[in-house]
Design a protein around this motif. Structure first.
Motif, PDB file in Angstrom:
ATOM      1  N   SER A 131     -38.610 -35.606   0.346  1.00 49.74           N
ATOM      2  CA  SER A 131     -39.759 -34.907  -0.253  1.00 49.74           C
ATOM      3  C   SER A 131     -40.587 -35.865  -1.110  1.00 49.74           C
ATOM      4  O   SER A 131     -41.818 -35.857  -1.052  1.00 49.74           O
ATOM      5  N   ALA A 132     -39.891 -36.689  -1.907  1.00 49.28           N
ATOM      6  CA  ALA A 132     -40.609 -37.627  -2.797  1.00 49.28           C
ATOM      7  C   ALA A 132     -41.375 -38.656  -1.959  1.00 49.28           C
ATOM      8  O   ALA A 132     -42.519 -39.000  -2.275  1.00 49.28           O
ATOM      9  N   ALA A 133     -40.752 -39.125  -0.865  1.00 50.80           N
ATOM     10  CA  ALA A 133     -41.444 -40.084   0.014  1.00 50.80           C
ATOM     11  C   ALA A 133     -42.676 -39.421   0.643  1.00 50.80           C
ATOM     12  O   ALA A 133     -43.722 -40.055   0.798  1.00 50.80           O
ATOM     13  N   GLY A 134     -42.547 -38.128   0.966  1.00 56.07           N
ATOM     14  CA  GLY A 134     -43.681 -37.392   1.538  1.00 56.07           C
ATOM     15  C   GLY A 134     -44.838 -37.264   0.559  1.00 56.07           C
ATOM     16  O   GLY A 134     -46.000 -37.518   0.904  1.00 56.07           O
ATOM     17  N   PHE A 135     -44.523 -36.889  -0.687  1.00 53.98           N
ATOM     18  CA  PHE A 135     -45.582 -36.796  -1.717  1.00 53.98           C
ATOM     19  C   PHE A 135     -46.237 -38.164  -1.928  1.00 53.98           C
ATOM     20  O   PHE A 135     -47.442 -38.262  -2.159  1.00 53.98           O
ATOM     21  N   LEU A 136     -45.427 -39.204  -1.851  1.00 50.80           N
ATOM     22  CA  LEU A 136     -45.940 -40.568  -2.021  1.00 50.80           C
ATOM     23  C   LEU A 136     -46.947 -40.907  -0.906  1.00 50.80           C
ATOM     24  O   LEU A 136     -48.016 -41.455  -1.157  1.00 50.80           O
ATOM     25  N   LYS A 137     -46.610 -40.538   0.331  1.00 52.81           N
ATOM     26  CA  LYS A 137     -47.515 -40.796   1.465  1.00 52.81           C
ATOM     27  C   LYS A 137     -48.816 -40.006   1.326  1.00 52.81           C
ATOM     28  O   LYS A 137     -49.896 -40.494   1.669  1.00 52.81           O
ATOM     29  N   ILE A 138     -48.692 -38.758   0.852  1.00 51.55           N
ATOM     30  CA  ILE A 138     -49.873 -37.900   0.743  1.00 51.55           C
ATOM     31  C   ILE A 138     -50.795 -38.391  -0.382  1.00 51.55           C
ATOM     32  O   ILE A 138     -52.000 -38.525  -0.196  1.00 51.55           O
ATOM     33  N   LEU A 139     -50.208 -38.684  -1.551  1.00 50.12           N
ATOM     34  CA  LEU A 139     -51.022 -38.980  -2.740  1.00 50.12           C
ATOM     35  C   LEU A 139     -51.280 -40.473  -2.965  1.00 50.12           C
ATOM     36  O   LEU A 139     -52.302 -40.846  -3.536  1.00 50.12           O
ATOM     37  N   TYR A 140     -50.338 -41.309  -2.539  1.00 53.06           N
ATOM     38  CA  TYR A 140     -50.464 -42.758  -2.813  1.00 53.06           C
ATOM     39  C   TYR A 140     -50.235 -43.572  -1.537  1.00 53.06           C
ATOM     40  O   TYR A 140     -49.337 -44.419  -1.492  1.00 53.06           O
ATOM     41  N   PRO A 141     -51.021 -43.340  -0.477  1.00 51.09           N
ATOM     42  CA  PRO A 141     -50.771 -44.093   0.766  1.00 51.09           C
ATOM     43  C   PRO A 141     -50.971 -45.591   0.594  1.00 51.09           C
ATOM     44  O   PRO A 141     -50.512 -46.374   1.426  1.00 51.09           O
ATOM     45  N   HIS A 142     -51.632 -46.007  -0.502  1.00 54.31           N
ATOM     46  CA  HIS A 142     -51.825 -47.443  -0.764  1.00 54.31           C
ATOM     47  C   HIS A 142     -50.670 -48.013  -1.589  1.00 54.31           C
ATOM     48  O   HIS A 142     -50.644 -49.211  -1.877  1.00 54.31           O
ATOM     49  N   LEU A 143     -49.718 -47.159  -1.991  1.00 61.13           N
ATOM     50  CA  LEU A 143     -48.533 -47.551  -2.762  1.00 61.13           C
ATOM     51  C   LEU A 143     -48.867 -48.296  -4.049  1.00 61.13           C
ATOM     52  O   LEU A 143     -48.133 -49.178  -4.469  1.00 61.13           O
ATOM     53  N   ASP A 144     -49.990 -47.934  -4.648  1.00 60.43           N
ATOM     54  CA  ASP A 144     -50.373 -48.548  -5.923  1.00 60.43           C
ATOM     55  C   ASP A 144     -50.253 -47.479  -7.008  1.00 60.43           C
ATOM     56  O   ASP A 144     -51.143 -46.634  -7.149  1.00 60.43           O
ATOM     57  N   LEU A 145     -49.129 -47.490  -7.743  1.00 66.86           N
ATOM     58  CA  LEU A 145     -48.894 -46.448  -8.747  1.00 66.86           C
ATOM     59  C   LEU A 145     -47.914 -46.945  -9.795  1.00 66.86           C
ATOM     60  O   LEU A 145     -47.194 -47.925  -9.583  1.00 66.86           O
TER      61      LEU A 145
ATOM     62  N   GLU B  64     -56.826 -48.588   2.096  1.00 65.51           N
ATOM     63  CA  GLU B  64     -57.908 -49.256   1.347  1.00 65.51           C
ATOM     64  C   GLU B  64     -58.943 -48.234   0.870  1.00 65.51           C
ATOM     65  O   GLU B  64     -59.500 -48.364  -0.229  1.00 65.51           O
ATOM     66  N   CYS B  65     -59.192 -47.220   1.680  1.00 71.54           N
ATOM     67  CA  CYS B  65     -60.116 -46.152   1.265  1.00 71.54           C
ATOM     68  C   CYS B  65     -59.526 -45.391   0.066  1.00 71.54           C
ATOM     69  O   CYS B  65     -60.240 -45.074  -0.892  1.00 71.54           O
ATOM     70  N   ARG B  66     -58.233 -45.100   0.121  1.00 71.26           N
ATOM     71  CA  ARG B  66     -57.575 -44.374  -0.987  1.00 71.26           C
ATOM     72  C   ARG B  66     -57.744 -45.120  -2.303  1.00 71.26           C
ATOM     73  O   ARG B  66     -57.938 -44.517  -3.375  1.00 71.26           O
ATOM     74  N   ALA B  67     -57.698 -46.457  -2.249  1.00 71.35           N
ATOM     75  CA  ALA B  67     -57.764 -47.273  -3.466  1.00 71.35           C
ATOM     76  C   ALA B  67     -59.086 -47.103  -4.215  1.00 71.35           C
ATOM     77  O   ALA B  67     -59.186 -47.423  -5.400  1.00 71.35           O
ATOM     78  N   LYS B  68     -60.090 -46.546  -3.543  1.00 71.13           N
ATOM     79  CA  LYS B  68     -61.402 -46.399  -4.193  1.00 71.13           C
ATOM     80  C   LYS B  68     -61.532 -45.089  -4.971  1.00 71.13           C
ATOM     81  O   LYS B  68     -62.568 -44.792  -5.539  1.00 71.13           O
ATOM     82  N   PHE B  69     -60.462 -44.277  -4.975  1.00 70.48           N
ATOM     83  CA  PHE B  69     -60.454 -42.989  -5.701  1.00 70.48           C
ATOM     84  C   PHE B  69     -59.371 -43.029  -6.777  1.00 70.48           C
ATOM     85  O   PHE B  69     -58.338 -43.676  -6.589  1.00 70.48           O
TER      86      PHE B  69
ATOM     87  N   VAL C 209     -67.175 -39.845  -1.500  1.00 62.80           N
ATOM     88  CA  VAL C 209     -66.481 -39.533  -0.235  1.00 62.80           C
ATOM     89  C   VAL C 209     -67.311 -40.035   0.943  1.00 62.80           C
ATOM     90  O   VAL C 209     -66.795 -40.678   1.867  1.00 62.80           O
ATOM     91  N   ARG C 210     -68.630 -39.772   0.899  1.00 60.05           N
ATOM     92  CA  ARG C 210     -69.524 -40.220   1.984  1.00 60.05           C
ATOM     93  C   ARG C 210     -69.560 -41.737   2.094  1.00 60.05           C
ATOM     94  O   ARG C 210     -69.494 -42.297   3.194  1.00 60.05           O
ATOM     95  N   ASP C 211     -69.657 -42.405   0.925  1.00 60.57           N
ATOM     96  CA  ASP C 211     -69.749 -43.877   0.929  1.00 60.57           C
ATOM     97  C   ASP C 211     -68.474 -44.504   1.497  1.00 60.57           C
ATOM     98  O   ASP C 211     -68.531 -45.482   2.239  1.00 60.57           O
ATOM     99  N   VAL C 212     -67.325 -43.953   1.142  1.00 63.02           N
ATOM    100  CA  VAL C 212     -66.051 -44.562   1.535  1.00 63.02           C
ATOM    101  C   VAL C 212     -65.683 -44.217   2.980  1.00 63.02           C
ATOM    102  O   VAL C 212     -65.242 -45.059   3.742  1.00 63.02           O
ATOM    103  N   PHE C 213     -65.871 -42.954   3.383  1.00 65.30           N
ATOM    104  CA  PHE C 213     -65.371 -42.515   4.690  1.00 65.30           C
ATOM    105  C   PHE C 213     -66.439 -42.396   5.787  1.00 65.30           C
ATOM    106  O   PHE C 213     -66.095 -42.261   6.959  1.00 65.30           O
ATOM    107  N   GLY C 214     -67.732 -42.433   5.400  1.00 68.49           N
ATOM    108  CA  GLY C 214     -68.791 -42.448   6.411  1.00 68.49           C
ATOM    109  C   GLY C 214     -68.668 -41.336   7.441  1.00 68.49           C
ATOM    110  O   GLY C 214     -68.560 -40.162   7.109  1.00 68.49           O
TER     111      GLY C 214
END
Length: 481
Positions: free
Chosen positions: A424-438, A177-182, A13-18
């Motif tokens: 609702s599904a679009a909302g969960f997508l934004k929260i959990l997969y903001p990089h849209l890689d799933l 891009e930060c999300r993609a590292k988790f 978390v520290r490395d990615v978000f500083g």
């Protein structure tokens, strides 16, 4: 995978978000929230005044206490502050400030903006137009910040300096891009920690985490309306009180049309027109003097995002409305009225046309009661940044397109059911997969299934209350395509 099998990775978390992250154990040890400072402001202050990690030591506590004593006014400080101003002093304080424009009947002069500082009950402070131009949010819900006050020769209080706290624009591309590292589990736990919950506590099952994160849906989706039913003590209002000043929480009791919609006397736009999210807490005790004056415009607003009142022009808003209420549980900790979850809510909820306009009911009884050891102590995102990131995602239509492309319903699903599940599904997508890689399996498990459960709770109550809804059958069927 259960939460116990994965170790929370503070270093990642520290490395990615500083500088955008903070040690969450700082806040509880500071005592700042107990003096009425929302967490998103408190974390900003801690990072500025006593940066570091771990619980605050005595020297840091003293520094914070001295700062709070000087900078945070209490209601009873008003006279003292005004006296100092009359003596030619400049007073520096930290508070929420709003700006209003007073329109005079038939006035020919362009009205000057007036600043309000609610905690001091100061309503008509002079403020430079350039400050308002720079921070337009002052005209809506107001902004927390450092305020410098002085007194003009005519005895009027003037704002001579203002430095806002809230994080401004969030770069969503960088956030993705930060999300993609988790991995998904790490990201879910980071989000949970960021809003103040300890993701490694064994009581927070995967399901409990899903419903806690569902409380973020009204932030990422505009005009998203939801009911959250939970027993006392599960932290229903906790997230909304602490994440952003663009979220307004009203506790039970009376709600007036002037408060919600528009004030007929002052012509001031109400809460729904000024905030991104309005939360009505303790809805089970909510009363209206004249229910029709509220329910009519409210139904109209929930359906169209517009309302009018007493002959005023239409007000359009993308504000989401959240209703929080307590629910009675049986010995197995399940709702007493499983078929009709809204049985204990005020009568107007039993009107299925109103109920139909909500996207779902969050099963808050599946979230454990909040205890001291459930407070986050890991490294999480600073709340002012996180809240702004969530709200920035509202404008991105790629998520809804993804959902529409990959979802199909059976013939018995109404248009409102479909729209609610899509949102609702679009909302969960934004929260959990903001990089849209799933994968489609990820989408089904983490977005579509919980979205369907939220709406199914509405359908169950409609089915129970109104014969008209029985023609559609009891269950909603939706699948990934």
């Amino acid at each position: 995978m259960t939460s116990e099998t994965i170790t929370y990775n503070n270093n990642l978390v520290r490395d990615v978000f500083g500088h955008l992250c903070i040690d969450k154990s700082r806040l509880p040890s500071s005592g700042l929230t107990s003096v009425g400072v929302p967490s998103f402001v408190a974390e900003w202050l801690l990072d500025k005044i006593v940066p570091g990690s771990g619980a605050l030591n005595l020297a840091e506590l003293e520094k914070i206490n001295n700062f709070v004593t000087k900078a945070f006014p209490r209601k009873d400080d008003r006279n003292e502050i005004i006296f100092d101003l009359t003596q030619g002093q400049v007073r520096k304080l930290i508070a929420l400030m709003q700006v209003r424009i007073k329109l005079e009947q038939g006035g020919r002069v362009i009205p000057e903006p007036l600043a309000q500082i609610p905690v001091l009950n100061l309503a008509e402070c002079s403020i430079a137009t350039e400050v308002v131009e720079r921070y337009k949010m002052l005209l809506r819900q107001g902004i927390w910040g450092k305020i410098n006050l002085a007194m003009l020769p005519d005895g009027k209080v003037e704002v001579i300096g203002f430095e806002p706290f809230q994080c401004s624009q969030v770069n969503l591309q960088a956030y993705a891009e930060c999300r993609a590292k988790f991995n998904t589990q790490e990201w879910r736990d980071l989000l949970l920690c960021s809003i103040g919950f300890n993701p490694q506590h064994p009581s927070y099952t995967q399901e409990a985490k899903t419903w806690i994160l569902a409380r973020l849906l009204p932030l990422v989706e505009s005009n998203y309306h939801i009911i959250d039913l939970a027993p006392k003590g599960t932290g229903k209002s906790f997230v909304f009180e602490n994440i952003s000043s663009k979220v307004s929480l009203i506790s039970g009791g009376k709600v007036t049309p002037a408060q919600l919609f528009i004030n007929g006397k002052t012509k001031e736009v109400g809460l729904l027109g000024r905030h991104d999210v309005v939360v009505l807490d303790e809805v089970q005790s909510l009363t209206f003097d004249n229910p029709d004056e509220v329910i009519g415009p409210l139904k109209n607003y929930l359906a169209s995002g517009r309302y009018n009142r007493s002959g005023f022009a239409d007000v359009s808003s993308d504000c989401s409305l959240v209703m929080l209420a307590n629910i009675e549980l049986d010995e197995q900790l399940q709702p007493r009225n499983e078929d009709n979850l809204i049985a204990n809510l005020p009568k107007f909820f039993a009107e299925t046309a109103l109920l139909d306009r909500f996207s779902g009911i969050i099963p808050g009884w599946q979230v454990p009661k909040f205890r001291r050891e459930m407070i986050a102590s890991q490294i999480g995102l600073k709340l002012d940044f996180f809240g702004e990131a969530l709200l920035s995602l509202r404008q991105d239509n790629r998520f809804l397109s993804y959902v529409q492309q990959h979802t199909q319903f059976d013939k018995s699903t109404t248009v409102r059911d479909q729209n609610a599940i899509h949102k609702s599904a679009a909302g969960f997508l934004k929260i959990l997969y903001p990089h849209l890689d799933l994968t489609l399996m990820d989408f089904q498990r983490d977005c579509l299934e919980p979205a369907c459960k939220l709406r199914q709770a509405i359908r169950n109550s409609q089915y129970y209350l109104d014969d008209e809804f029985r023609q559609f059958g009891r269950n909603i069927y939706v699948e990934v395509k």
